[in-house]
Design an enzyme around this catalytic site. Sequence first.
Site, PDB file in Angstrom:
ATOM      1  N   GLU A 191       0.855  -1.179   0.000  1.00 28.73           N
ATOM      2  CA  GLU A 191       0.000   0.000   0.000  1.00 28.73           C
ATOM      3  C   GLU A 191       0.897   1.237   0.000  1.00 28.73           C
ATOM      4  O   GLU A 191       1.601   1.508   0.980  1.00 28.73           O
ATOM      5  CB  GLU A 191      -0.910  -0.001   1.233  1.00 28.73           C
ATOM      6  N   GLU A 222      -0.459   9.464  -5.681  1.00 27.05           N
ATOM      7  CA  GLU A 222       0.617   8.478  -5.742  1.00 27.05           C
ATOM      8  C   GLU A 222       0.784   7.907  -7.144  1.00 27.05           C
ATOM      9  O   GLU A 222       1.904   7.669  -7.602  1.00 27.05           O
ATOM     10  CB  GLU A 222       0.329   7.371  -4.722  1.00 27.05           C
ATOM     11  N   ASP A 375      -6.913   2.849   3.245  1.00 25.83           N
ATOM     12  CA  ASP A 375      -6.503   1.534   3.737  1.00 25.83           C
ATOM     13  C   ASP A 375      -7.705   0.601   3.876  1.00 25.83           C
ATOM     14  O   ASP A 375      -7.617  -0.594   3.573  1.00 25.83           O
ATOM     15  CB  ASP A 375      -5.796   1.672   5.085  1.00 25.83           C
TER      16      ASP A 375
END
Length: 390
Positions: A191, A222, A375
């Site tokens: 992750e 990201e 998450d």
Amino acid sequence: MALWRGSACAGFLALAVGCVFLLEPELPSSALRSLWSSLRLGPAPVPAGPLSPEGRLAAAWDALIVQPARRWRRVAVGVNACVDVVISGVKLLQALGLSPGSGRDHAVLHSRSDLEEAFVYFMGKGAAAERFFSDKETFSDIAQTASKFPGAQHYVGGNAALIGQRFATNADLKVVTSISDIPTGIPIHLELASMTNRELMSSIVHQQVFPAVTSLGLNEQELLFLSQSASGPHASLSSWDGVPDVGMVSDILFWILKEHGRSKSRSSDLTRIHFHTLVYHILATVDGHWANQLAAVAAGARVAGTQACATETIDASRVSLRAPQEFMTSHSESGSRIVLNPNKPVVEWHREGVTFHFTPVLVCKDPIRTVGLGDAISAEGLFYSEAHPD
């Protein structure tokens, strides 16, 4: 996080990659609502109900989300963990004696004014960010002020810990300290976290991590930074303009799996990427290695709405369908034009041995908790995923 199931060994390791996480403040609902226009999230939704687009989409998800044929049995979780302090970011700035001014990104935070500028910058984009704070004493003062603030909430934080929590009631847990602790042949999930060092990201892409991981989870910041660091598609784009373009996102995901994913001529194990942004998710997988991904992407999107609104199920009156109503599946080649249908919310397309599953997100109008949402999304997607053993 590594997982074993029965006679077939399979697993995932959730590792945090990136800088020290300062704060991901929970934005007040009024501030979040004010972002819609600047984020270009489309027109206001029609009144919600069973026949509304939101209600029909939620019902369609419930019908699509089924358990994988083979479920995870054991989970190994990386040591990444912290405490998330959740308060209003605006109130924290006020408590620190700071007044909102012009926003500006900082690769590293050196002072309280840097924190204020970075907060305003990313709040305007409706995005969270993680930045390293170089001054230990100042950081400690800010953290103490946040922790002792009236009404502050404290939660378990960190990629590995949060993803491990999702599996804790369904599998045995084991803590590991590095990828080297995982036996050869066990799939690994990484992750990603927000980063600002392009050399470090390039090293991760080419040398350190991608050759060893099987599955990857990331958001729009990201993803674009990864492409910029490794000269990928649309790397000339400085930042996303509102909602990330689906075709551009698809192009970058395809490039990652084609250039750095598993193939007969490459030693990489990477076969799966779970991309999540505010209004939609995409799961991209190399054909032949994963099953139940339609249910996985729908489950990840569903948990985004329930956790943000703090409800057990989707409440159609409290969420909005803000995903693009039409989009192209690619801009690097002649992609297909997709028209969104709430009755069939998961769209699937294929490109040279890679399968894409797209679904909108029902965005919470008045979010209660947004910390750790990425998450939770990745964990839910993994929970419903089925890896094919070699």
